[in-house]
Design an enzyme around this catalytic site. Structure first.
Site, PDB file in Angstrom:
ATOM      1  N   GLN A 106       7.479   0.827  -6.250  1.00 36.20           N
ATOM      2  CA  GLN A 106       8.031  -0.172  -6.905  1.00 36.20           C
ATOM      3  C   GLN A 106       8.213   0.216  -8.384  1.00 36.20           C
ATOM      4  OE1 GLN A 106       5.785  -4.244  -6.973  1.00 36.20           O
ATOM      5  NE2 GLN A 106       7.785  -4.869  -5.427  1.00 36.20           N
ATOM      6  N   PHE A 143       2.989   3.315  -9.796  1.00 37.29           N
ATOM      7  CA  PHE A 143       2.679   2.802  -8.582  1.00 37.29           C
ATOM      8  C   PHE A 143       2.872   3.762  -7.391  1.00 37.29           C
ATOM      9  CE2 PHE A 143       3.403  -1.165 -10.846  1.00 37.29           C
ATOM     10  CZ  PHE A 143       2.274  -1.145 -11.471  1.00 37.29           C
ATOM     11  N   HIS A 188       4.135   0.606 -16.173  1.00 36.89           N
ATOM     12  CA  HIS A 188       5.551   0.297 -15.931  1.00 36.89           C
ATOM     13  C   HIS A 188       6.594   1.366 -16.129  1.00 36.89           C
ATOM     14  CE1 HIS A 188       3.366  -3.438 -14.497  1.00 36.89           C
ATOM     15  NE2 HIS A 188       4.398  -3.468 -13.850  1.00 36.89           N
ATOM     16  N   ALA A 214       0.688  -1.191   0.023  1.00 38.94           N
ATOM     17  CA  ALA A 214       0.091  -0.010  -0.063  1.00 38.94           C
ATOM     18  C   ALA A 214       0.900   1.131  -0.074  1.00 38.94           C
ATOM     19  CB  ALA A 214      -0.755   0.074   1.122  1.00 38.94           C
ATOM     20  N   GLU A 215       0.888   1.831  -0.990  1.00 40.46           N
ATOM     21  CA  GLU A 215       1.810   2.862  -1.339  1.00 40.46           C
ATOM     22  C   GLU A 215       1.604   4.029  -0.419  1.00 40.46           C
ATOM     23  OE1 GLU A 215       0.320   1.384  -3.574  1.00 40.46           O
ATOM     24  OE2 GLU A 215       1.932   0.089  -4.366  1.00 40.46           O
ATOM     25  N   ASP A 226       7.107   3.726 -10.991  1.00 38.60           N
ATOM     26  CA  ASP A 226       6.812   5.088 -11.135  1.00 38.60           C
ATOM     27  C   ASP A 226       5.274   5.108 -11.130  1.00 38.60           C
ATOM     28  OD1 ASP A 226       5.829   7.476 -12.469  1.00 38.60           O
ATOM     29  OD2 ASP A 226       7.944   7.823 -12.245  1.00 38.60           O
TER      30      ASP A 226
END
Ligand SMILES: Cc1ncc(C[n+]2csc(CCOP(=O)(O)OP(=O)(O)O)c2C)c(N)n1
Ligand SMILES: [Mg+2]
Lengths: 419, 376
Positions: free
Chosen positions: B102, B106, B149, B79-80, B104
């Protein structure tokens, strides 16, 4: 059609096969919760720090089927799911009474200051005194609070200078008080966002070997935010010493609780995370103190976070700018006035002979003096230094900020010279 | 807390004194910077998704949890916003968190925490609470990644007052800039160009836990000197600019390449000095061009060096599209050819750049022709 009549969210417990609504009184652990936490047949690799397998809160993880209560609306001592909670000490109860009286007077004064335009806005907490005061009286002075915009009264109860507490609505770009000296994070406005700070902070304190507890505040509406979920989950996974206090005052501005959740109670939200949870009558100061005393001790002992839902009501509008008649009836407000937290505790304390007319009068006088002092100090316009705009963007301003600072300074000097 | 000897030499061992600095990858240099910072200061902690046992999906934190223990480097729930908010609290409790997003895209769930809290805490508390947090974000494309990604989000961060935004283009900078970021009292968004993770270079000679890190924040580096045109680039685009500079020699253009290193603080001085010298400027970046960092740089250059310019400041940036699929990313990414095309448009020999002139009018934008042409 109002949301309140739509019926969603009304007692879902019992709809599904093993809803825990029939938890036996007397603190027996609920089977499901215990089964989840005591199955050690396939040990998982330990994460650090590891939560204890056993979480000896009142009923395991499961909150009482009804809000824990010690005093009924008239201030009579009752037994409502409170067996697991020692009655708070008389001194704590008397202190709570005084702080509630002063707290309400502060709150009413702040609302008046907002109406006079002395404050840009004030979100009142009148009616929520038991939560605002009870929360702070259960913390030790080294513990930290992570409050919201609603909790100014709580900060005053903690002993913060009321003028500092009101500095932001008075017109400053900062929270007004020193968070470190007062062990109180800046009041958060983006809903639920500071809960995870409380978790990181409490976990950090634990890692530093300090016995600090963090108390994190959120409203019923705030529980719908994603950050509420993330905070509870992190707290449980890292076994952080945090007490989450949800002041469920039944509205988020105008939106009723039924639009926030279909859970039988917000207290149930802790279970899924593995967090010991409870619900309490948030207008019963004795119950709030009893439950939070235990919750704080539980967290401090390293037994993990606790979620407490306190059922309460804000008697005033959301802020001075809100018109509450658009979404709630005066009959509803009247009904909650009958459950007023101050009259309730006062009645019991008088019954027990812990306070008398003289004490009540002296407390009222103390509250008046507090308000008078606040009025006097707030009658002075807040001085804000324009150059302070650039002071705390970074520790060292960037060259670009220095250029802009020079520009503003030159403008102000030119303005000054042309006067 | 004491740090075991293993902590010093996991991953990349320090070279024996007197030997030439050995070649390492950029991810190795970042790993080494993390280790040296963690050894130098026990308050430095590393956490995020899969950064512990696995060492991160790009192996940047390889071996750190093993060597420093799970108190210093650990996995978090996925959970960012939670990771960033947890770091805020940890920093308030005295730690210096270095956290990993993890990928960019995200980091977007964490934007609220970054913009409303990380960036503002110092200001909201009159400087009483500062947040020494480093948010490491692998960014940009060129690796054939699938959707979500390969984004470049530096403009969002650079637009947010209170954040420093750093991106290395060389292995040596990856080490020194990260060490400086960790030492910084303010939050730093540390953007790691994914496609450079495997690029090789050498560590600074004195790389060690107690290395004296000279400040490079707000100091752009002139990577190549030239006299005809300045290419301003950062992160993954510096390499493209360097290649374009070499190729441009064939056309007789002497190209200077400025590597910004930090978008915030921005080094106006070095950029403007270079453009004053060359008289021409092209900004190169991979992020979509519209409202991007390149727009800011072009504006700053023309505001400060207008009278030195022989041509408009041009941008070579990504297209204004969601990041394309792997087979088409070469069309999106600024390449050498596109940079050379931009250089060719810089009004050499007083030849006007006609690209944006209305079709009906001749390739001349003098005021006289404008008034004659009426409503073009
Ligand atoms: C993230 C976010 N969204 C919206 C708002 C605007 N807002 C301020 S208070 C409020 C209602 C919050 O209700 P609740 O959590 O129940 O707390 P209460 O105000 O009742 O104490 C809203 C929507 C906000 N402050 N933050
Ligand atoms: Mg509410």
């Amino acid at each position: 059609m109002s949301d309140r009549s739509s019926g969603t969210g009304v007692h879902r417990a019992g709809v599904f096969a093993r809803a825990p609504a029939q938890a036996p009184a007397g603190g027996a652990h609920t089977l499901e919760a215990d089964a989840l936490t005591t199955d050690t047949s396939t040990p998982l690799p330990q994460t650090v720090p590891s939560p204890p397998a056993d979480r000896p809160f009142a009923r395991g993880l499961v909150p009482a089927p009804m809000p824990v209560q010690f005093l009924d609306d008239q201030g009579h001592r009752v037994q409502v799911f409170n067996d697991d909670y020692p009655e708070p000490a008389a001194e704590q109860l008397v202190a709570a009474y005084s702080a509630m009286v002063v707290g309400r007077r502060f709150d009413v004064q702040a609302t008046a200051l907002a109406k006079q335009g002395r404050l840009a806005v004030y979100p009142a907490a009148r009616g929520q005194e038991a939560c605002q005061v009870g929360s702070m009286l259960t913390l030790s002075k080294d513990d930290w609070a992570f409050p919201t915009y609603r909790d100014s009264m709580a900060l005053v109860a903690r002993g913060l200078d009321p003028v500092e507490v009101l500095t932001s609505p008075h017109g400053a770009a900062h929270c007004g008080y020193d968070p470190r000296a007062n062990r109180t994070a800046p009041q958060a406005t983006p809903l639920a966002t500071q809960l995870i700070h409380a978790v990181g902070f409490a976990s950090g304190e634990q890692r530093q070997g300090r016995p600090t507890v963090a108390m994190a505040f959120v409203g019923d509406g705030g529980t719908s935010e994603g950050d509420f979920h993330e905070a509870l989950n992190f707290a449980a996974v890292f076994n952080a010493p945090v007490v989450f206090l949800v002041q469920n005052n039944t509205y988020a501005i105008s939106t009723p609780l039924t639009r926030q959740t279909a859970a039988p109670s917000l207290g149930y939200k802790g279970i899924g995370y593995g967090i010991a949870s409870e619900q309490v009558d948030g207008n019963d100061a004795m119950a709030v103190l009893a439950v939070l005393n235990k919750a704080v001790a539980h967290a401090r002992a390293g037994q993990g976070p606790v979620l407490v839902e306190a059922h309460t009501y804000r008697l005033d509008a959301h802020t001075n700018a809100d018109d509450a008649t658009r979404y709630r009836s005066s009959a509803e407000v009247e009904d909650w006035i009958r459950r007023d937290p101050i009259t309730r505790l006062e009645a019991w304390l008088r019954q027990e002979g812990l306070i008398d007319d003289a004490f009540v009068a002296a407390t009222a006088q103390k509250a008046e003096a507090f308000a008078a002092d606040l009025r006097a100090r707030m009658s002075v316009d807040l001085v804000v230094d324009p150059m302070s705009l650039f002071d705390n963007v970074f520790g060292t301003p960037t060259p670009q900020l220095l250029e802009q600072r020079a520009m503003v300074q030159a403008e102000l000097e030119a303005e000054e010279a042309s006067r | 807390m004491t740090v075991t000897a293993a902590a010093h030499d996991g991953g990349i061992p320090a070279p024996a004194p007197g030997t030439a600095p050995q070649q390492v990858t950029m991810s190795g240099a970042i790993n080494r910077a993390l280790r040296d910072a963690m050894t130098a200061d026990t308050d430095v902690v590393v956490f995020g998704e899969d950064v512990g046992t696995l060492g991160g999906v790009f192996r940047v934190t390889d071996g750190i949890a093993r060597d420093f223990g799970p108190d210093r480097c650990f996995d978090t729930p996925l959970a960012e916003a939670g990771i960033v908010g947890f770091a805020v609290g940890m920093a308030m409790a005295g730690f210096r968190p270095v956290i990993e997003m993890q990928f960019d895209a995200f980091a977007f769930p964490a934007f609220e925490q970054i913009a409303s809290h990380v960036a503002k805490m110092r200001n909201r508390t009159q400087g009483r609470v500062n947040l020494p947090i480093v948010i490491r974000i692998p960014f940009a494309g060129g690796i054939g990644g699938v959707e979500h990604h390969c984004d470049s989000s530096e403009a969002y961060y650079a637009h947010t007052p209170g954040l420093k935004v750093v991106t290395p283009a060389t292995v040596e900078d990856a080490y020194t800039l990260l060490r400086e970021a960790i030492n910084d009292p303010d939050p730093v968004i540390f953007m790691e160009p994914k496609r450079l993770y495997w690029s090789k270079g050498s560590l600074p000679e004195d790389a060690s836990p107690d290395a004296q890190i000279a400040s490079s924040f707000g100091r752009a580096a002139v990577r190549r000197e030239g006299i005809d045109v300045t290419l301003v680039a950062y992160g993954p685009s510096v390499d493209v600019a360097m290649q374009a500079a070499s190729a441009a020699m064939g056309s007789g253009w002497s190209v200077e390449v400025v590597d910004l290193r930090t978008l915030v603080p921005f080094d106006d001085q070095t950029v403007v000095a270079s453009v004053r010298k060359t008289g021409r400027c092209v900004v190169v970046h991979e992020a979509q061009g519209f409202a991007g960092v390149g727009a800011e740089i072009a504006a700053r250059v023309q505001e400060r060096a207008f009278h030195s310019l022989h041509a408009p400041v041009l941008r070579v940036a990504g297209l204004d599209i969601p990041y394309p699929p792997p087979k088409l990313e070469h069309l999106h990414l600024p390449g050498v050819e596109r940079v050379l095309d931009a250089i060719a448009r810089l009004q050499w020999d007083d030849q006007a750049d006609a690209l944006h002139l209305p079709e009906s009018s001749p390739a001349c934008d003098s005021p006289a022709s404008d008034s004659k042409g009426g409503a073009a």
